[in-house]
Each structure stands twice: as structure tokens, then as C-alpha cells.
Design a protein around this motif. Structure first.
Motif, PDB file in Angstrom:
ATOM      1  N   ALA A   6       0.826  -1.205   0.000  1.00  0.00           N
ATOM      2  CA  ALA A   6       0.000   0.000   0.000  1.00  0.00           C
ATOM      3  C   ALA A   6       0.865   1.261   0.000  1.00  0.00           C
ATOM      4  CB  ALA A   6      -0.928  -0.004   1.204  1.00  0.00           C
ATOM      5  N   ALA A   7       1.934   1.262   0.766  1.00  0.00           N
ATOM      6  CA  ALA A   7       2.823   2.426   0.805  1.00  0.00           C
ATOM      7  C   ALA A   7       3.501   2.642  -0.544  1.00  0.00           C
ATOM      8  CB  ALA A   7       3.862   2.247   1.907  1.00  0.00           C
ATOM      9  N   MET A   8       3.936   1.572  -1.187  1.00  0.00           N
ATOM     10  CA  MET A   8       4.580   1.707  -2.486  1.00  0.00           C
ATOM     11  C   MET A   8       3.583   2.168  -3.546  1.00  0.00           C
ATOM     12  SD  MET A   8       7.264  -1.442  -2.512  1.00  0.00           S
ATOM     13  CE  MET A   8       7.925  -1.002  -4.104  1.00  0.00           C
ATOM     14  N   GLY A   9       2.363   1.697  -3.475  1.00  0.00           N
ATOM     15  CA  GLY A   9       1.332   2.149  -4.417  1.00  0.00           C
ATOM     16  C   GLY A   9       1.029   3.629  -4.239  1.00  0.00           C
ATOM     17  N   ALA A  10       0.916   4.074  -2.986  1.00  0.00           N
ATOM     18  CA  ALA A  10       0.669   5.493  -2.729  1.00  0.00           C
ATOM     19  C   ALA A  10       1.841   6.342  -3.195  1.00  0.00           C
ATOM     20  CB  ALA A  10       0.408   5.715  -1.245  1.00  0.00           C
ATOM     21  N   ALA A  11       3.058   5.869  -2.960  1.00  0.00           N
ATOM     22  CA  ALA A  11       4.244   6.608  -3.405  1.00  0.00           C
ATOM     23  C   ALA A  11       4.294   6.703  -4.930  1.00  0.00           C
ATOM     24  CB  ALA A  11       5.505   5.943  -2.869  1.00  0.00           C
ATOM     25  N   ALA A  12       3.895   5.654  -5.615  1.00  0.00           N
ATOM     26  CA  ALA A  12       3.895   5.679  -7.082  1.00  0.00           C
ATOM     27  C   ALA A  12       2.879   6.689  -7.607  1.00  0.00           C
ATOM     28  CB  ALA A  12       3.596   4.289  -7.630  1.00  0.00           C
ATOM     29  N   VAL A  13       1.720   6.763  -6.976  1.00  0.00           N
ATOM     30  CA  VAL A  13       0.707   7.731  -7.405  1.00  0.00           C
ATOM     31  C   VAL A  13       1.211   9.150  -7.185  1.00  0.00           C
ATOM     32  CG1 VAL A  13      -1.569   8.652  -6.846  1.00  0.00           C
ATOM     33  CG2 VAL A  13      -1.252   6.204  -7.104  1.00  0.00           C
ATOM     34  N   ARG A  49       3.835   9.999  -9.779  1.00  0.00           N
ATOM     35  CA  ARG A  49       3.243  10.308 -11.074  1.00  0.00           C
ATOM     36  C   ARG A  49       2.641  11.710 -11.097  1.00  0.00           C
ATOM     37  NH1 ARG A  49      -0.660   5.911 -11.707  1.00  0.00           N
ATOM     38  NH2 ARG A  49       0.484   4.672 -10.222  1.00  0.00           N
ATOM     39  N   TRP A  50       2.002  12.108  -9.999  1.00  0.00           N
ATOM     40  CA  TRP A  50       1.396  13.429  -9.947  1.00  0.00           C
ATOM     41  C   TRP A  50       2.464  14.513  -9.966  1.00  0.00           C
ATOM     42  CZ3 TRP A  50      -3.317  16.015  -9.261  1.00  0.00           C
ATOM     43  CH2 TRP A  50      -4.442  15.214  -9.441  1.00  0.00           C
ATOM     44  N   LEU A 108      -0.320  17.352 -15.525  1.00  0.00           N
ATOM     45  CA  LEU A 108      -1.043  17.585 -16.773  1.00  0.00           C
ATOM     46  C   LEU A 108      -0.654  18.937 -17.336  1.00  0.00           C
ATOM     47  CD1 LEU A 108      -4.593  16.362 -15.754  1.00  0.00           C
ATOM     48  CD2 LEU A 108      -2.974  15.205 -17.223  1.00  0.00           C
ATOM     49  N   SER A 109      -0.510  18.999 -18.628  1.00  0.00           N
ATOM     50  CA  SER A 109      -0.166  20.263 -19.258  1.00  0.00           C
ATOM     51  C   SER A 109      -1.405  20.832 -19.931  1.00  0.00           C
ATOM     52  CB  SER A 109       0.953  20.064 -20.272  1.00  0.00           C
ATOM     53  OG  SER A 109       0.519  19.156 -21.262  1.00  0.00           O
ATOM     54  N   GLY A 110      -1.354  22.089 -20.184  1.00  0.00           N
ATOM     55  CA  GLY A 110      -2.466  22.720 -20.879  1.00  0.00           C
ATOM     56  C   GLY A 110      -3.582  23.131 -19.943  1.00  0.00           C
ATOM     57  N   ARG A 111      -4.720  23.385 -20.562  1.00  0.00           N
ATOM     58  CA  ARG A 111      -5.874  23.905 -19.824  1.00  0.00           C
ATOM     59  C   ARG A 111      -6.399  22.902 -18.808  1.00  0.00           C
ATOM     60  NH1 ARG A 111     -11.572  24.488 -20.295  1.00  0.00           N
ATOM     61  NH2 ARG A 111     -12.203  26.555 -19.573  1.00  0.00           N
ATOM     62  N   ALA A 112      -6.420  21.629 -19.148  1.00  0.00           N
ATOM     63  CA  ALA A 112      -6.943  20.617 -18.228  1.00  0.00           C
ATOM     64  C   ALA A 112      -6.100  20.551 -16.958  1.00  0.00           C
ATOM     65  CB  ALA A 112      -6.968  19.253 -18.910  1.00  0.00           C
ATOM     66  N   GLY A 113      -4.796  20.637 -17.092  1.00  0.00           N
ATOM     67  CA  GLY A 113      -3.919  20.625 -15.932  1.00  0.00           C
ATOM     68  C   GLY A 113      -4.127  21.830 -15.038  1.00  0.00           C
ATOM     69  N   ARG A 114      -4.276  23.008 -15.649  1.00  0.00           N
ATOM     70  CA  ARG A 114      -4.507  24.217 -14.860  1.00  0.00           C
ATOM     71  C   ARG A 114      -5.813  24.127 -14.097  1.00  0.00           C
ATOM     72  NH1 ARG A 114      -2.698  26.683 -19.625  1.00  0.00           N
ATOM     73  NH2 ARG A 114      -4.829  27.342 -20.109  1.00  0.00           N
ATOM     74  N   VAL A 115      -6.852  23.637 -14.758  1.00  0.00           N
ATOM     75  CA  VAL A 115      -8.150  23.506 -14.098  1.00  0.00           C
ATOM     76  C   VAL A 115      -8.058  22.512 -12.946  1.00  0.00           C
ATOM     77  CG1 VAL A 115     -10.526  22.692 -14.395  1.00  0.00           C
ATOM     78  CG2 VAL A 115      -9.495  24.193 -16.101  1.00  0.00           C
TER      79      VAL A 115
END
Length: 85
Positions: free
Chosen positions: A22-29, A32-33, A38-45
Motif C-alpha cells: 500500500a505504501a509503495m502504491g501510494a508513493a507511485a501515485v 506520477r502526480w 497535466l499540461s495545458g488547460r486541463a492541468g490548470r483547471v
């Protein structure tokens, strides 16, 4: 000398493996974040919405929940230490 109990050993090993997984899964998420936002408008929103949710969080209930989680984690650590003896 204590007698060996296979069930308690199995339960302890399973708890350790599930916790590490569980700790490794949370660290991977989180990784990734942070590394690939996210780039562009979707990331800003998305980042603005996350910031808005953070600003709307009430401090007292949040701190209370963090204290409860810390207390439960402490109890789990004490039980694991007591089990290892």
C-alpha cells in the motif's frame, strides 16, 4: 521459550507485506502526480480545483482526523513491537 504459532507468524508477515504494498502504491501515485503534471488547460483547471479544495478544508476537523490516524498508527506500531517480542 515461547511456543511457535504459525497463524500469528502468517498474520504478521501478511500485515507487513500489505502495508509495504500500500505504501509503495501510494508513493507511485504521488510520484506520477509530481513528475508528470497535466499540461495545458486541463492541468490548470485540475490544479486550481485541488487548490480550492485545500483552501475550503476546515482546519479543526482535519487536525482531529490526522490525530486519530496518528494514534491508530502508534497503536499498530506498539502491537507490532509487542508481537515481535
Amino acid at each position: 521459550m515461547k511456543s511457535f504459532d504459525l497463524f500469528h507468524t502468517y498474520r504478521f508477515v501478511l500485515t507487513v507485506f500489505v502495508s509495504v504494498y500500500a505504501a509503495m502504491g501510494a508513493a507511485a501515485v504521488v510520484r506520477r502526480w509530481v513528475t508528470a503534471p497535466l499540461s495545458g488547460r486541463a492541468g490548470r483547471v485540475l490544479w486550481r480545483y485541488a487548490g480550492l479544495l485545500l483552501l475550503r478544508t476546515r482546519v479543526c476537523p482535519f487536525v482531529r482526523e490526522v490525530v486519530i490516524i496518528a494514534a491508530l498508527a502508534g497503536i499498530l506500531a506498539l502491537l507490532a513491537a509487542a508481537h515481535a517480542r
